[in-house]
Design an enzyme around this catalytic site. Sequence first.
Site, PDB file in Angstrom:
ATOM      1  N   GLY A 217      -4.403  -4.468  -3.787  1.00 54.80           N
ATOM      2  CA  GLY A 217      -5.389  -3.434  -4.126  1.00 54.80           C
ATOM      3  C   GLY A 217      -4.597  -2.211  -4.532  1.00 54.80           C
ATOM      4  N   HIS A 218      -4.531  -1.950  -5.829  1.00 56.56           N
ATOM      5  CA  HIS A 218      -3.702  -0.854  -6.338  1.00 56.56           C
ATOM      6  C   HIS A 218      -4.608   0.257  -6.855  1.00 56.56           C
ATOM      7  CE1 HIS A 218      -0.112  -3.827  -7.039  1.00 56.56           C
ATOM      8  NE2 HIS A 218      -0.488  -3.734  -5.785  1.00 56.56           N
TER       9      HIS A 218
ATOM     10  N   LYS B  85       1.938   1.943  -5.084  1.00 58.96           N
ATOM     11  CA  LYS B  85       2.530   1.336  -6.288  1.00 58.96           C
ATOM     12  C   LYS B  85       1.650   1.568  -7.512  1.00 58.96           C
ATOM     13  CE  LYS B  85       2.521  -2.632  -4.202  1.00 58.96           C
ATOM     14  NZ  LYS B  85       2.154  -2.213  -2.846  1.00 58.96           N
TER      15      LYS B  85
ATOM     16  N   ASP C 102       0.812  -1.221   0.000  1.00 52.94           N
ATOM     17  CA  ASP C 102       0.000   0.000   0.000  1.00 52.94           C
ATOM     18  C   ASP C 102       0.846   1.273   0.000  1.00 52.94           C
ATOM     19  OD1 ASP C 102      -2.171  -1.711   0.131  1.00 52.94           O
ATOM     20  OD2 ASP C 102      -2.268  -1.623   2.321  1.00 52.94           O
TER      21      ASP C 102
ATOM     22  N   GLN D 121       2.168  -6.136  -2.893  1.00 52.18           N
ATOM     23  CA  GLN D 121       2.597  -6.180  -1.488  1.00 52.18           C
ATOM     24  C   GLN D 121       3.916  -5.399  -1.315  1.00 52.18           C
ATOM     25  OE1 GLN D 121       1.647  -9.689  -2.854  1.00 52.18           O
ATOM     26  NE2 GLN D 121      -0.326  -8.738  -2.537  1.00 52.18           N
TER      27      GLN D 121
HETATM   28  P1  GDP Z   1      -0.664   0.198  -3.534  1.00 56.40           P
HETATM   29  O1  GDP Z   1      -1.263  -1.066  -3.033  1.00 56.40           O
HETATM   30  O2  GDP Z   1       0.794   0.284  -3.255  1.00 56.40           O
HETATM   31  O3  GDP Z   1      -0.969   0.465  -4.983  1.00 56.40           O
HETATM   32  O4  GDP Z   1      -1.335   1.376  -2.704  1.00 56.40           O
HETATM   33  P2  GDP Z   1      -2.912   1.535  -2.354  1.00 56.40           P
HETATM   34  O5  GDP Z   1      -3.635   1.944  -3.568  1.00 56.40           O
HETATM   35  O6  GDP Z   1      -3.396   0.340  -1.624  1.00 56.40           O
HETATM   36  O7  GDP Z   1      -2.851   2.684  -1.276  1.00 56.40           O
HETATM   37  C1  GDP Z   1      -2.309   3.933  -1.576  1.00 56.40           C
HETATM   38  C2  GDP Z   1      -3.385   5.005  -1.317  1.00 56.40           C
HETATM   39  O8  GDP Z   1      -2.776   6.274  -1.265  1.00 56.40           O
HETATM   40  C3  GDP Z   1      -4.405   5.089  -2.448  1.00 56.40           C
HETATM   41  O9  GDP Z   1      -5.638   5.494  -1.896  1.00 56.40           O
HETATM   42  C4  GDP Z   1      -3.836   6.188  -3.347  1.00 56.40           C
HETATM   43  O10 GDP Z   1      -4.842   6.852  -4.098  1.00 56.40           O
HETATM   44  C5  GDP Z   1      -3.241   7.108  -2.331  1.00 56.40           C
HETATM   45  N1  GDP Z   1      -2.052   7.860  -2.743  1.00 56.40           N
HETATM   46  C6  GDP Z   1      -1.034   7.476  -3.576  1.00 56.40           C
HETATM   47  N2  GDP Z   1      -0.078   8.417  -3.596  1.00 56.40           N
HETATM   48  C7  GDP Z   1      -0.476   9.400  -2.758  1.00 56.40           C
HETATM   49  C8  GDP Z   1       0.110  10.629  -2.328  1.00 56.40           C
HETATM   50  O11 GDP Z   1       1.217  11.005  -2.712  1.00 56.40           O
HETATM   51  N3  GDP Z   1      -0.608  11.375  -1.426  1.00 56.40           N
HETATM   52  C9  GDP Z   1      -1.826  10.992  -0.956  1.00 56.40           C
HETATM   53  N4  GDP Z   1      -2.438  11.779  -0.090  1.00 56.40           N
HETATM   54  N5  GDP Z   1      -2.399   9.829  -1.354  1.00 56.40           N
HETATM   55  C10 GDP Z   1      -1.729   9.052  -2.228  1.00 56.40           C
HETATM   56  P1  IMO Z   2      -0.837  -4.302  -2.125  1.00 53.20           P
HETATM   57  O1  IMO Z   2      -0.330  -4.917  -3.408  1.00 53.20           O
HETATM   58  C1  IMO Z   2      -1.017  -4.612   2.221  1.00 53.20           C
HETATM   59  C2  IMO Z   2      -1.109  -8.652   3.908  1.00 53.20           C
HETATM   60  C3  IMO Z   2      -2.361  -9.109   4.621  1.00 53.20           C
HETATM   61  C4  IMO Z   2      -1.758 -10.043   5.650  1.00 53.20           C
HETATM   62  C5  IMO Z   2      -0.612 -10.693   4.882  1.00 53.20           C
HETATM   63  C6  IMO Z   2      -0.950 -12.069   4.295  1.00 53.20           C
HETATM   64  O2  IMO Z   2      -2.108  -3.590  -2.263  1.00 53.20           O
HETATM   65  O3  IMO Z   2       0.244  -3.511  -1.479  1.00 53.20           O
HETATM   66  P2  IMO Z   2      -2.437 -12.830   2.235  1.00 53.20           P
HETATM   67  O4  IMO Z   2      -3.893 -12.614   1.943  1.00 53.20           O
HETATM   68  O5  IMO Z   2      -1.520 -12.297   1.192  1.00 53.20           O
HETATM   69  O6  IMO Z   2      -2.128 -14.261   2.598  1.00 53.20           O
HETATM   70  O7  IMO Z   2      -2.184 -11.995   3.586  1.00 53.20           O
HETATM   71  O8  IMO Z   2      -0.294  -9.811   3.831  1.00 53.20           O
HETATM   72  N1  IMO Z   2      -1.306  -8.170   2.525  1.00 53.20           N
HETATM   73  C7  IMO Z   2      -1.235  -6.884   2.157  1.00 53.20           C
HETATM   74  N2  IMO Z   2      -1.069  -5.766   2.900  1.00 53.20           N
HETATM   75  N3  IMO Z   2      -1.092  -4.515   0.873  1.00 53.20           N
HETATM   76  C8  IMO Z   2      -1.239  -5.623   0.125  1.00 53.20           C
HETATM   77  O9  IMO Z   2      -1.174  -5.598  -1.223  1.00 53.20           O
HETATM   78  C9  IMO Z   2      -1.358  -6.876   0.754  1.00 53.20           C
HETATM   79  N4  IMO Z   2      -1.528  -8.143   0.328  1.00 53.20           N
HETATM   80  C10 IMO Z   2      -1.478  -8.928   1.413  1.00 53.20           C
HETATM   81  O10 IMO Z   2      -3.033  -8.033   5.210  1.00 53.20           O
HETATM   82  O11 IMO Z   2      -1.182  -9.298   6.691  1.00 53.20           O
HETATM   83 MG    MG Z   3      -2.840  -1.719  -1.815  1.00 53.60          MG
END
Ligand code: GDP
Ligand code: IMO
Ligand code: MG
Length: 423
Positions: free
Chosen positions: A40-41, A16, A13, A223
Amino acid sequence: MSVSILVGIQWGDEGKGKIIDVLTRDAEMVIRFQGGNNAGHTVEVGPEKFVLHLIPSGILHKGTDCVIGNGVVLDPLALKKEMEELVERGIDVSKLQVSSRCHLIMPWHKLLDAFKEMKADPSKKIGTTMRGIGPAYTSKMARTGLRAVEILDKARFEAHFREEAAAYNETYGPLGATALDVDQAFAEVWTACEYIKPYIQDAVVSVHKAIKANKKILLEGAQGAFLDIDHGTYPFVTSSNTTSGGACPGAGIPPRAVSCVWGVIKAYTTRVGEGPFMTELDNEEGEMLRNKGGEFGATTGRPRRCGWLDIVACRHSCQINGVDYLAVTKLDVLDDLDEVKLCTAYKLDGQIVEDFPADTEALARVEPVYESMPGWKVSTTSATCWEELPENAQRYLNRMAELLDAKIGIISVGPKRAQTFER
Ligand code: GDP
Ligand code: IMO
Ligand code: MG
Protein backbone atom coordinates in the site's frame (compact mmCIF):
# COMPACT_ATOMS: atom_id res chain seq x y z
CA MET A 1 23.26 4.32 -17.27
CA SER A 2 20.39 5.53 -15.19
CA VAL A 3 18.61 2.63 -13.59
CA SER A 4 17.87 3.20 -9.89
CA ILE A 5 16.35 0.82 -7.39
CA LEU A 6 14.33 2.08 -4.43
CA VAL A 7 13.68 -0.28 -1.52
CA GLY A 8 12.29 -0.18 2.00
CA ILE A 9 14.95 -0.52 4.70
CA GLN A 10 12.65 -1.70 7.51
CA TRP A 11 9.35 -3.63 7.71
CA GLY A 12 7.63 -1.72 4.91
CA ASP A 13 5.54 1.46 5.01
CA GLU A 14 8.64 3.65 5.13
CA GLY A 15 7.09 6.10 2.66
CA LYS A 16 8.37 4.45 -0.54
CA GLY A 17 5.32 5.63 -2.51
CA LYS A 18 5.95 9.25 -1.62
CA ILE A 19 9.66 9.08 -2.47
CA ILE A 20 8.99 7.25 -5.75
CA ASP A 21 6.54 9.98 -6.65
CA VAL A 22 9.14 12.64 -5.88
CA LEU A 23 11.89 10.84 -7.83
CA THR A 24 9.55 10.19 -10.76
CA ARG A 25 9.92 13.86 -11.69
CA ASP A 26 13.15 12.67 -13.32
CA ALA A 27 12.10 9.15 -14.33
CA GLU A 28 10.66 7.97 -17.61
CA MET A 29 9.78 4.46 -16.51
CA VAL A 30 8.80 3.04 -13.10
CA ILE A 31 8.78 -0.73 -12.56
CA ARG A 32 7.40 -2.82 -9.70
CA PHE A 33 9.50 -5.99 -9.38
CA GLN A 34 8.10 -8.09 -6.51
CA GLY A 35 5.24 -8.46 -4.08
CA GLY A 36 1.69 -7.82 -5.10
CA ASN A 37 -1.31 -6.00 -3.71
CA ASN A 38 -0.08 -6.66 -0.18
CA ALA A 39 1.68 -3.31 -0.74
CA GLY A 40 0.00 0.00 0.00
CA HIS A 41 1.97 2.97 -1.29
CA THR A 42 0.55 6.37 -0.42
CA VAL A 43 1.09 9.43 -2.59
CA GLU A 44 -0.40 12.81 -1.73
CA VAL A 45 -0.74 15.22 -4.60
CA GLY A 46 -2.21 18.57 -3.61
CA PRO A 47 -5.44 17.84 -1.76
CA GLU A 48 -5.67 14.34 -3.23
CA LYS A 49 -4.47 11.13 -1.63
CA PHE A 50 -3.83 7.98 -3.66
CA VAL A 51 -2.99 4.55 -2.27
CA LEU A 52 -1.41 2.31 -4.89
CA HIS A 53 -1.25 -1.44 -4.39
CA LEU A 54 -0.12 -2.98 -7.67
CA ILE A 55 0.34 -0.12 -10.06
CA PRO A 56 3.71 1.67 -9.82
CA SER A 57 3.53 4.95 -7.92
CA GLY A 58 4.90 6.73 -11.02
CA ILE A 59 1.44 6.47 -12.62
CA LEU A 60 0.49 9.85 -11.16
CA HIS A 61 3.03 11.54 -13.44
CA LYS A 62 1.45 11.77 -16.87
CA GLY A 63 3.64 10.28 -19.55
CA THR A 64 5.67 7.96 -17.30
CA ASP A 65 5.76 4.37 -18.49
CA CYS A 66 4.68 2.09 -15.66
CA VAL A 67 5.52 -1.59 -15.66
CA ILE A 68 4.29 -4.40 -13.45
CA GLY A 69 7.35 -6.61 -13.72
CA ASN A 70 7.50 -10.39 -13.93
CA GLY A 71 8.51 -10.73 -10.26
CA VAL A 72 5.14 -9.38 -9.11
CA VAL A 73 2.28 -11.73 -8.25
CA LEU A 74 -0.77 -10.25 -9.85
CA ASP A 75 -4.41 -10.56 -8.83
CA PRO A 76 -6.42 -9.68 -11.97
CA LEU A 77 -9.45 -8.69 -9.88
CA ALA A 78 -7.35 -6.33 -7.75
CA LEU A 79 -5.65 -4.80 -10.79
CA LYS A 80 -8.95 -4.16 -12.57
CA LYS A 81 -10.35 -2.48 -9.47
CA GLU A 82 -7.26 -0.32 -9.00
CA MET A 83 -7.22 0.72 -12.65
CA GLU A 84 -10.92 1.58 -12.61
CA GLU A 85 -10.53 3.66 -9.47
CA LEU A 86 -7.65 5.61 -10.98
CA VAL A 87 -9.51 6.20 -14.24
CA GLU A 88 -12.51 7.43 -12.27
CA ARG A 89 -10.21 9.97 -10.59
CA GLY A 90 -8.93 11.20 -13.93
CA ILE A 91 -5.60 9.36 -13.97
CA ASP A 92 -4.37 8.13 -17.35
CA VAL A 93 -3.48 4.44 -17.12
CA SER A 94 -2.77 3.96 -20.81
CA LYS A 95 0.99 3.77 -20.18
CA LEU A 96 0.67 0.74 -17.93
CA GLN A 97 2.31 -2.51 -19.02
CA VAL A 98 1.81 -5.88 -17.34
CA SER A 99 4.61 -8.38 -17.87
CA SER A 100 3.37 -11.50 -19.61
CA ARG A 101 5.64 -13.45 -17.24
CA CYS A 102 3.81 -12.33 -14.05
CA HIS A 103 2.39 -15.14 -11.98
CA LEU A 104 -1.27 -14.74 -11.14
CA ILE A 105 -2.94 -14.74 -7.75
CA MET A 106 -5.95 -16.97 -8.21
CA PRO A 107 -9.02 -17.35 -5.96
CA TRP A 108 -7.67 -20.50 -4.31
CA HIS A 109 -4.51 -18.66 -3.27
CA LYS A 110 -6.58 -16.18 -1.31
CA LEU A 111 -8.65 -18.95 0.29
CA LEU A 112 -5.46 -20.80 1.21
CA ASP A 113 -3.88 -17.71 2.74
CA ALA A 114 -6.91 -17.31 5.01
CA PHE A 115 -7.11 -21.05 5.75
CA LYS A 116 -3.45 -21.32 6.75
CA GLU A 117 -3.62 -18.28 9.00
CA MET A 118 -6.83 -19.52 10.61
CA LYS A 119 -5.47 -23.03 11.23
CA ALA A 120 -2.07 -21.90 12.52
CA ASP A 121 -1.13 -22.14 16.15
CA PRO A 122 -1.40 -18.53 17.51
CA SER A 123 2.39 -18.31 17.93
CA LYS A 124 2.83 -19.27 14.25
CA LYS A 125 0.37 -16.87 12.66
CA ILE A 126 2.16 -14.49 10.32
CA GLY A 127 -0.51 -11.82 10.24
CA THR A 128 -0.52 -11.71 6.43
CA THR A 129 -2.48 -9.21 4.40
CA MET A 130 -4.68 -12.14 3.23
CA ARG A 131 -4.10 -11.22 -0.39
CA GLY A 132 -2.92 -14.72 -1.36
CA ILE A 133 0.70 -13.64 -1.76
CA GLY A 134 2.43 -16.60 -0.06
CA PRO A 135 0.31 -19.28 -1.78
CA ALA A 136 0.79 -17.62 -5.20
CA TYR A 137 4.58 -17.59 -4.82
CA THR A 138 4.34 -21.19 -3.57
CA SER A 139 2.61 -22.18 -6.83
CA LYS A 140 5.26 -20.28 -8.79
CA MET A 141 8.08 -22.17 -7.09
CA ALA A 142 6.19 -25.45 -7.36
CA ARG A 143 5.95 -24.76 -11.10
CA THR A 144 2.18 -25.10 -11.18
CA GLY A 145 1.30 -21.39 -11.33
CA LEU A 146 -0.71 -19.58 -13.99
CA ARG A 147 1.05 -16.74 -15.77
CA ALA A 148 -0.33 -13.61 -17.39
CA VAL A 149 0.71 -14.85 -20.84
CA GLU A 150 -1.92 -17.60 -20.57
CA ILE A 151 -4.66 -14.94 -20.46
CA LEU A 152 -3.92 -14.30 -24.13
CA ASP A 153 -5.45 -17.71 -24.97
CA LYS A 154 -8.79 -18.22 -23.22
CA ALA A 155 -9.08 -21.97 -23.78
CA ARG A 156 -5.59 -22.61 -22.47
CA PHE A 157 -6.13 -20.32 -19.48
CA GLU A 158 -9.48 -21.91 -18.62
CA ALA A 159 -8.12 -25.44 -18.78
CA HIS A 160 -5.20 -24.58 -16.49
CA PHE A 161 -7.48 -22.63 -14.15
CA ARG A 162 -9.91 -25.53 -13.82
CA GLU A 163 -7.11 -28.02 -13.26
CA GLU A 164 -5.54 -26.00 -10.44
CA ALA A 165 -8.91 -25.10 -8.89
CA ALA A 166 -9.89 -28.78 -8.82
CA ALA A 167 -6.53 -29.68 -7.27
CA TYR A 168 -7.19 -27.11 -4.53
CA ASN A 169 -10.67 -28.49 -3.82
CA GLU A 170 -9.38 -32.06 -3.74
CA THR A 171 -6.38 -31.34 -1.54
CA TYR A 172 -7.73 -28.80 0.91
CA GLY A 173 -11.48 -29.54 0.91
CA PRO A 174 -11.07 -32.62 3.13
CA LEU A 175 -8.97 -30.53 5.54
CA GLY A 176 -11.82 -28.07 6.04
CA ALA A 177 -10.80 -25.24 3.68
CA THR A 178 -13.56 -23.27 1.98
CA ALA A 179 -14.57 -25.03 -1.22
CA LEU A 180 -14.22 -23.09 -4.44
CA ASP A 181 -17.18 -22.83 -6.82
CA VAL A 182 -15.05 -23.26 -9.91
CA ASP A 183 -17.61 -22.05 -12.51
CA GLN A 184 -18.39 -18.88 -10.60
CA ALA A 185 -14.75 -18.21 -9.76
CA PHE A 186 -13.73 -18.64 -13.37
CA ALA A 187 -16.45 -16.29 -14.60
CA GLU A 188 -15.36 -13.57 -12.16
CA VAL A 189 -11.67 -13.94 -12.86
CA TRP A 190 -12.16 -14.06 -16.62
CA THR A 191 -14.04 -10.74 -16.62
CA ALA A 192 -11.04 -9.14 -14.91
CA CYS A 193 -8.60 -10.92 -17.23
CA GLU A 194 -10.37 -9.53 -20.28
CA TYR A 195 -10.13 -6.04 -18.81
CA ILE A 196 -6.36 -6.25 -18.23
CA LYS A 197 -5.54 -8.25 -21.37
CA PRO A 198 -4.69 -5.21 -23.56
CA TYR A 199 -1.95 -4.22 -21.10
CA ILE A 200 -0.18 -7.60 -21.09
CA GLN A 201 3.04 -7.66 -23.07
CA ASP A 202 6.61 -8.90 -22.99
CA ALA A 203 7.89 -6.21 -20.65
CA VAL A 204 11.49 -7.39 -20.94
CA VAL A 205 11.45 -6.07 -24.51
CA SER A 206 10.17 -2.60 -23.57
CA VAL A 207 12.40 -2.38 -20.49
CA HIS A 208 15.50 -3.20 -22.54
CA LYS A 209 14.48 -0.70 -25.20
CA ALA A 210 14.30 1.91 -22.45
CA ILE A 211 17.73 0.87 -21.10
CA LYS A 212 19.22 1.08 -24.58
CA ALA A 213 17.72 4.54 -25.09
CA ASN A 214 19.36 5.55 -21.80
CA LYS A 215 16.00 6.42 -20.29
CA LYS A 216 15.78 7.06 -16.57
CA ILE A 217 14.28 3.99 -14.95
CA LEU A 218 13.14 3.62 -11.37
CA LEU A 219 12.54 0.20 -9.82
CA GLU A 220 9.95 0.45 -7.04
CA GLY A 221 10.37 -2.01 -4.21
CA ALA A 222 7.51 -3.10 -2.01
CA GLN A 223 7.63 -4.16 1.66
CA GLY A 224 11.04 -3.84 3.33
CA ALA A 225 14.26 -5.72 4.07
CA PHE A 226 13.10 -7.25 7.37
CA LEU A 227 10.25 -8.85 5.42
CA ASP A 228 12.62 -10.32 2.81
CA ILE A 229 12.18 -14.09 2.40
CA ASP A 230 15.95 -14.67 2.82
CA HIS A 231 17.11 -11.81 5.00
CA GLY A 232 14.06 -10.90 7.08
CA THR A 233 12.72 -12.16 10.38
CA TYR A 234 11.81 -15.56 8.91
CA PRO A 235 9.16 -17.00 9.01
CA PHE A 236 7.45 -13.68 9.81
CA VAL A 237 8.22 -12.32 6.36
CA THR A 238 6.61 -12.02 2.95
CA SER A 239 7.32 -14.52 0.18
CA SER A 240 9.61 -12.49 -2.07
CA ASN A 241 13.04 -10.86 -2.12
CA THR A 242 12.22 -7.32 -1.11
CA THR A 243 15.87 -6.25 -1.14
CA SER A 244 17.61 -4.58 -4.08
CA GLY A 245 19.00 -7.86 -5.44
CA GLY A 246 15.44 -8.98 -6.17
CA ALA A 247 14.98 -6.14 -8.63
CA CYS A 248 17.07 -7.76 -11.35
CA PRO A 249 15.25 -11.06 -11.76
CA GLY A 250 11.95 -9.34 -10.93
CA ALA A 251 12.25 -6.97 -13.87
CA GLY A 252 14.63 -8.80 -16.21
CA ILE A 253 17.37 -6.22 -15.74
CA PRO A 254 21.03 -7.25 -15.55
CA PRO A 255 22.86 -6.18 -12.35
CA ARG A 256 25.44 -4.16 -14.30
CA ALA A 257 22.68 -1.89 -15.66
CA VAL A 258 21.88 -0.62 -12.16
CA SER A 259 23.62 2.57 -11.14
CA CYS A 260 22.04 3.59 -7.84
CA VAL A 261 20.20 2.11 -4.87
CA TRP A 262 17.91 4.27 -2.73
CA GLY A 263 16.93 3.02 0.72
CA VAL A 264 13.84 4.56 2.28
CA ILE A 265 14.04 4.63 6.06
CA LYS A 266 11.48 5.93 8.51
CA ALA A 267 13.00 8.03 11.33
CA TYR A 268 11.58 5.45 13.76
CA THR A 269 10.27 1.91 13.21
CA THR A 270 6.89 0.36 12.47
CA ARG A 271 5.72 -3.16 11.77
CA VAL A 272 2.35 -4.61 10.77
CA GLY A 273 1.62 -8.25 11.48
CA GLU A 274 3.28 -10.75 13.80
CA GLY A 275 6.91 -11.49 14.56
CA PRO A 276 9.70 -10.01 16.66
CA PHE A 277 10.08 -6.26 16.92
CA MET A 278 13.24 -5.54 18.86
CA THR A 279 12.62 -1.85 19.65
CA GLU A 280 8.83 -2.00 19.99
CA LEU A 281 7.27 0.54 22.34
CA ASP A 282 4.25 -1.19 23.74
CA ASN A 283 3.39 1.89 25.80
CA GLU A 284 2.30 5.54 25.62
CA GLU A 285 5.33 6.54 23.56
CA GLY A 286 4.41 3.91 20.96
CA GLU A 287 0.83 5.15 21.02
CA MET A 288 2.07 8.71 20.47
CA LEU A 289 4.10 7.64 17.41
CA ARG A 290 1.12 5.72 16.03
CA ASN A 291 -1.24 8.68 16.41
CA LYS A 292 1.12 11.42 15.28
CA GLY A 293 2.47 9.29 12.43
CA GLY A 294 -0.98 8.06 11.36
CA GLU A 295 0.41 4.54 11.60
CA PHE A 296 -2.51 2.50 10.34
CA GLY A 297 -2.01 0.09 7.43
CA ALA A 298 -2.58 1.53 3.95
CA THR A 299 -3.77 -1.92 2.75
CA THR A 300 -5.55 -3.52 5.69
CA GLY A 301 -6.12 -0.57 8.05
CA ARG A 302 -4.48 -2.50 10.89
CA PRO A 303 -2.74 -0.39 13.56
CA ARG A 304 1.02 -0.51 13.00
CA ARG A 305 3.26 -1.47 15.91
CA CYS A 306 5.70 1.40 16.63
CA GLY A 307 9.15 1.76 18.19
CA TRP A 308 12.55 3.46 18.06
CA LEU A 309 14.94 3.31 15.14
CA ASP A 310 16.87 0.04 15.16
CA ILE A 311 20.40 0.68 13.93
CA VAL A 312 21.50 -2.96 14.27
CA ALA A 313 18.75 -4.16 11.94
CA CYS A 314 19.01 -1.18 9.56
CA ARG A 315 22.78 -1.57 9.23
CA HIS A 316 22.20 -5.18 8.14
CA SER A 317 19.58 -3.95 5.71
CA CYS A 318 21.82 -1.19 4.26
CA GLN A 319 24.58 -3.76 3.70
CA ILE A 320 22.37 -6.28 1.93
CA ASN A 321 20.78 -3.61 -0.23
CA GLY A 322 24.04 -1.82 -1.01
CA VAL A 323 22.41 1.51 -0.32
CA ASP A 324 23.96 4.52 -2.07
CA TYR A 325 21.58 7.05 -0.58
CA LEU A 326 19.01 7.01 2.17
CA ALA A 327 15.72 8.87 1.99
CA VAL A 328 14.73 9.55 5.60
CA THR A 329 10.98 9.98 6.06
CA LYS A 330 8.64 11.07 8.84
CA LEU A 331 11.23 13.07 10.73
CA ASP A 332 8.38 15.44 11.65
CA VAL A 333 6.67 12.70 13.67
CA LEU A 334 9.46 13.03 16.26
CA ASP A 335 9.09 16.83 16.52
CA ASP A 336 7.40 16.93 19.96
CA LEU A 337 9.66 14.51 21.80
CA ASP A 338 11.96 15.46 24.69
CA GLU A 339 14.39 12.74 23.69
CA VAL A 340 14.87 10.43 20.73
CA LYS A 341 16.55 7.04 20.90
CA LEU A 342 18.63 4.90 18.59
CA CYS A 343 19.15 1.20 19.27
CA THR A 344 22.87 0.71 18.70
CA ALA A 345 23.25 -2.88 19.97
CA TYR A 346 21.26 -5.78 21.37
CA LYS A 347 21.79 -7.60 24.62
CA LEU A 348 21.33 -11.31 23.93
CA ASP A 349 21.58 -13.76 26.82
CA GLY A 350 23.85 -11.34 28.69
CA GLN A 351 26.13 -10.64 25.70
CA ILE A 352 26.31 -7.44 23.64
CA VAL A 353 25.57 -8.15 19.99
CA GLU A 354 26.10 -5.68 17.16
CA ASP A 355 25.44 -7.99 14.19
CA PHE A 356 21.89 -8.83 13.26
CA PRO A 357 21.11 -12.36 14.56
CA ALA A 358 19.82 -14.86 12.01
CA ASP A 359 17.79 -16.71 14.62
CA THR A 360 14.31 -15.21 14.89
CA GLU A 361 13.81 -16.77 18.32
CA ALA A 362 16.94 -14.96 19.49
CA LEU A 363 15.59 -11.72 18.00
CA ALA A 364 12.43 -12.18 20.00
CA ARG A 365 14.38 -12.18 23.26
CA VAL A 366 17.03 -9.52 22.65
CA GLU A 367 16.96 -6.36 24.75
CA PRO A 368 17.74 -3.16 22.87
CA VAL A 369 20.69 -1.04 24.00
CA TYR A 370 19.84 2.60 23.38
CA GLU A 371 21.73 5.78 22.73
CA SER A 372 19.59 8.73 23.75
CA MET A 373 19.69 12.14 22.11
CA PRO A 374 17.86 15.36 22.99
CA GLY A 375 14.74 16.09 20.92
CA TRP A 376 14.26 19.36 19.02
CA LYS A 377 10.76 20.33 20.12
CA VAL A 378 10.19 22.49 17.05
CA SER A 379 8.05 21.70 14.03
CA THR A 380 10.08 20.59 11.02
CA THR A 381 7.11 20.32 8.66
CA SER A 382 7.87 23.52 6.79
CA ALA A 383 11.63 23.07 6.52
CA THR A 384 12.76 23.33 2.90
CA CYS A 385 16.46 22.64 3.31
CA TRP A 386 18.99 21.13 5.71
CA GLU A 387 19.89 24.53 7.18
CA GLU A 388 16.26 25.08 8.22
CA LEU A 389 16.22 21.96 10.38
CA PRO A 390 16.72 22.47 14.11
CA GLU A 391 20.23 21.62 15.25
CA ASN A 392 19.16 18.60 17.29
CA ALA A 393 17.31 17.17 14.29
CA GLN A 394 20.48 17.60 12.22
CA ARG A 395 22.44 15.85 14.99
CA TYR A 396 19.97 12.94 15.02
CA LEU A 397 20.21 12.52 11.24
CA ASN A 398 23.99 12.83 11.22
CA ARG A 399 24.29 10.22 13.96
CA MET A 400 21.94 7.90 12.07
CA ALA A 401 24.01 8.22 8.89
CA GLU A 402 27.25 7.69 10.81
CA LEU A 403 26.00 4.56 12.56
CA LEU A 404 24.58 3.15 9.34
CA ASP A 405 27.64 4.13 7.34
CA ALA A 406 25.32 5.57 4.69
CA LYS A 407 24.71 8.92 3.02
CA ILE A 408 21.43 10.73 3.41
CA GLY A 409 20.19 12.01 0.05
CA ILE A 410 16.60 13.06 0.80
CA ILE A 411 14.74 14.16 3.92
CA SER A 412 10.96 14.09 4.17
CA VAL A 413 9.10 16.14 6.76
CA GLY A 414 5.48 15.52 5.80
CA PRO A 415 3.32 13.52 3.38
CA LYS A 416 3.19 16.16 0.62
CA ARG A 417 5.47 16.33 -2.40
CA ALA A 418 6.72 19.73 -1.32
CA GLN A 419 7.68 18.51 2.15
CA THR A 420 10.85 16.96 0.79
CA PHE A 421 14.36 18.27 0.27
CA GLU A 422 17.81 17.07 -0.63
CA ARG A 423 20.55 16.78 1.96
P1 GDP B 1 5.00 2.81 1.71
O1 GDP B 1 4.28 1.52 1.79
O2 GDP B 1 6.45 2.67 2.01
O3 GDP B 1 4.77 3.55 0.42
O4 GDP B 1 4.41 3.73 2.87
P2 GDP B 1 2.84 3.92 3.25
O5 GDP B 1 2.20 4.75 2.22
O6 GDP B 1 2.23 2.60 3.56
O7 GDP B 1 2.97 4.66 4.63
C1 GDP B 1 3.63 5.89 4.74
C2 GDP B 1 2.64 6.92 5.32
O8 GDP B 1 3.36 8.05 5.77
C3 GDP B 1 1.67 7.44 4.27
O9 GDP B 1 0.46 7.77 4.92
C4 GDP B 1 2.36 8.71 3.76
O10 GDP B 1 1.44 9.67 3.25
C5 GDP B 1 3.00 9.21 5.02
N1 GDP B 1 4.26 9.94 4.87
C6 GDP B 1 5.27 9.74 3.96
N2 GDP B 1 6.30 10.55 4.23
C7 GDP B 1 5.96 11.25 5.34
C8 GDP B 1 6.64 12.23 6.13
O11 GDP B 1 7.79 12.60 5.89
N3 GDP B 1 5.96 12.72 7.22
C9 GDP B 1 4.70 12.32 7.54
N4 GDP B 1 4.13 12.85 8.61
N5 GDP B 1 4.04 11.40 6.80
C10 GDP B 1 4.67 10.88 5.73
P1 IMO C 1 4.39 -1.87 1.64
O1 IMO C 1 4.89 -2.09 0.23
C1 IMO C 1 4.05 -3.50 5.67
C2 IMO C 1 3.56 -7.84 6.00
C3 IMO C 1 2.25 -8.38 6.53
C4 IMO C 1 2.74 -9.64 7.22
C5 IMO C 1 3.84 -10.12 6.29
C6 IMO C 1 3.41 -11.20 5.30
O2 IMO C 1 3.20 -1.03 1.73
O3 IMO C 1 5.52 -1.42 2.50
P2 IMO C 1 1.92 -11.14 3.10
O4 IMO C 1 0.50 -10.71 2.89
O5 IMO C 1 2.92 -10.40 2.28
O6 IMO C 1 2.10 -12.64 3.00
O7 IMO C 1 2.21 -10.80 4.64
O8 IMO C 1 4.27 -8.98 5.57
N1 IMO C 1 3.45 -6.93 4.84
C7 IMO C 1 3.64 -5.61 4.89
N2 IMO C 1 3.88 -4.80 5.95
N3 IMO C 1 4.03 -2.98 4.42
C8 IMO C 1 3.81 -3.78 3.36
O9 IMO C 1 3.92 -3.34 2.09
C9 IMO C 1 3.56 -5.15 3.56
N4 IMO C 1 3.30 -6.20 2.76
C10 IMO C 1 3.24 -7.28 3.55
O10 IMO C 1 1.65 -7.48 7.43
O11 IMO C 1 3.34 -9.31 8.44
MG1 MG D 1 2.62 0.67 2.74
